[in-house]
Design a protein around this motif. Structure first.
Motif, mmCIF file in Angstrom:
data_model
loop_
_atom_site.group_PDB
_atom_site.id
_atom_site.type_symbol
_atom_site.label_atom_id
_atom_site.label_comp_id
_atom_site.label_asym_id
_atom_site.label_seq_id
_atom_site.Cartn_x
_atom_site.Cartn_y
_atom_site.Cartn_z
ATOM 1 N N ALA A 180 94.339 75.810 -28.873
ATOM 2 C CA ALA A 180 94.714 74.636 -28.080
ATOM 3 C C ALA A 180 93.793 74.463 -26.882
ATOM 4 N N GLU A 181 93.229 75.560 -26.400
ATOM 5 C CA GLU A 181 92.350 75.508 -25.234
ATOM 6 C C GLU A 181 90.876 75.565 -25.608
ATOM 7 N N PHE A 182 90.567 75.411 -26.892
ATOM 8 C CA PHE A 182 89.198 75.620 -27.350
ATOM 9 C C PHE A 182 88.202 74.662 -26.706
ATOM 10 N N ARG A 183 88.612 73.472 -26.424
ATOM 11 C CA ARG A 183 87.708 72.505 -25.778
ATOM 12 C C ARG A 183 87.889 72.490 -24.259
ATOM 13 N N ASN A 184 88.405 73.574 -23.740
ATOM 14 C CA ASN A 184 88.541 73.715 -22.302
ATOM 15 C C ASN A 184 87.148 73.672 -21.663
ATOM 16 N N VAL A 185 87.001 72.903 -20.610
ATOM 17 C CA VAL A 185 85.719 72.827 -19.911
ATOM 18 C C VAL A 185 85.882 73.136 -18.426
ATOM 19 N N ALA A 186 87.003 73.710 -18.040
ATOM 20 C CA ALA A 186 87.217 74.075 -16.639
ATOM 21 C C ALA A 186 86.368 75.303 -16.320
ATOM 22 N N LEU A 187 85.526 75.188 -15.306
ATOM 23 C CA LEU A 187 84.629 76.268 -14.923
ATOM 24 C C LEU A 187 85.020 76.829 -13.570
ATOM 25 N N ARG A 188 84.831 78.137 -13.403
ATOM 26 C CA ARG A 188 85.105 78.799 -12.132
ATOM 27 C C ARG A 188 83.839 79.464 -11.642
ATOM 28 N N SER A 189 83.544 79.281 -10.398
ATOM 29 C CA SER A 189 82.366 79.876 -9.786
ATOM 30 C C SER A 189 82.422 81.400 -9.895
ATOM 31 N N GLU A 219 81.950 83.118 -12.644
ATOM 32 C CA GLU A 219 82.337 83.544 -13.989
ATOM 33 C C GLU A 219 81.220 83.229 -14.985
ATOM 34 N N ALA A 220 81.227 83.935 -16.120
ATOM 35 C CA ALA A 220 80.233 83.732 -17.170
ATOM 36 C C ALA A 220 80.890 83.086 -18.391
ATOM 37 N N TYR A 221 80.163 82.160 -19.025
ATOM 38 C CA TYR A 221 80.702 81.378 -20.141
ATOM 39 C C TYR A 221 79.679 81.206 -21.246
ATOM 40 N N LEU A 222 80.181 80.959 -22.435
ATOM 41 C CA LEU A 222 79.396 80.426 -23.537
ATOM 42 C C LEU A 222 79.629 78.928 -23.466
ATOM 43 N N LEU A 223 78.594 78.171 -23.111
ATOM 44 C CA LEU A 223 78.732 76.727 -22.906
ATOM 45 C C LEU A 223 78.102 75.956 -24.051
ATOM 46 N N TYR A 224 78.843 75.005 -24.577
ATOM 47 C CA TYR A 224 78.334 74.059 -25.562
ATOM 48 C C TYR A 224 78.109 72.760 -24.791
ATOM 49 N N LEU A 238 81.040 70.495 -23.667
ATOM 50 C CA LEU A 238 81.966 70.267 -24.779
ATOM 51 C C LEU A 238 82.975 71.405 -24.888
ATOM 52 N N ARG A 239 82.529 72.598 -24.517
ATOM 53 C CA ARG A 239 83.387 73.791 -24.539
ATOM 54 C C ARG A 239 82.841 74.783 -23.530
ATOM 55 N N ALA A 240 83.751 75.427 -22.823
ATOM 56 C CA ALA A 240 83.400 76.511 -21.917
ATOM 57 C C ALA A 240 84.195 77.735 -22.355
ATOM 58 N N GLY A 241 83.613 78.526 -23.221
ATOM 59 C CA GLY A 241 84.279 79.724 -23.718
ATOM 60 C C GLY A 241 83.984 80.898 -22.807
ATOM 61 N N HIS A 242 85.003 81.402 -22.162
ATOM 62 C CA HIS A 242 84.843 82.528 -21.247
ATOM 63 C C HIS A 242 84.311 83.721 -22.032
ATOM 64 N N LEU A 243 83.425 84.502 -21.430
ATOM 65 C CA LEU A 243 82.900 85.675 -22.123
ATOM 66 C C LEU A 243 83.963 86.754 -22.277
#
Length: 166
Positions: free
Chosen positions: A109-118, A120-125, A132-137
């Motif tokens: 349900a949160e797969f297309r989450n794009v909320a970013l936090r300073s 933090e590291a992400y896999l960004l599409y 499009l997606r911000a997958g937390h590492l």
């Protein structure tokens, strides 16, 4: 004619049917479920996440592993650790940085989450600079691991099979 207090007669059968149906509804996966049902639900959600990873990877013109340096209301600055799809600078400006479209309790349900936090590291599409997606590492036990998600990206012909993530 005097008014009766309490629920109408039709209320009780409807309430009973609803209560019997709720434990089987995937949208209510936040609550306690029998172990075998929970395992089936998680396995189905992992399959859903794999399909979403392939879909988002195909939509993206860039996929990066990046650290978020700063977040503003309409964008974020990131430092790219690794380009997985596409190529570009180590410093990027991306937008939107604060959208969350999750409805549901399962990770898909949160797969297309794009909320970013300073910090933090992400896999960004990314597509055109938009996230499009911000997958937390860091991933939870019911989420695809980073390696599994990158394997899905490989499956759509985006990532070489030998790429290592630091």
């Amino acid at each position: 004619m005097p008014r009766r207090r309490g629920a109408p007669r039709a209320y009780w059968p409807c309430a009973l049917v609803t209560l019997l149906w709720l434990p089987q509804a995937p949208a209510f996966a936040c609550g306690s479920l029998p172990a075998d049902m929970q395992r089936r639900l998680v396995a189905g959600d992992l399959r859903q996440q794999q399909a979403l990873a392939a879909t988002v990877a195909a939509e993206a013109d860039a996929i990066v592993i990046a650290d978020v340096v700063a977040v503003a209301p309409d964008d974020a600055r990131v430092h790219v650790r690794q380009w997985i799809k596409g190529a570009g600078d180590a410093a990027l400006q991306v937008a939107p940085a604060n959208r969350l479209d999750a409805i549901g309790c399962l990770p898909s349900a949160e797969f297309r989450n794009v909320a970013l936090r300073s910090g933090e590291a992400y896999l960004l599409y990314l597509a055109g600079g938009s996230v499009l997606r911000a997958g937390h590492l860091r991933r939870g036990p019911q989420e695809l691991t980073l390696e599994q998600e990158l394997a899905q990206v490989r499956g759509v012909g985006v990532l070489p099979a030998t790429t290592e993530v630091r």
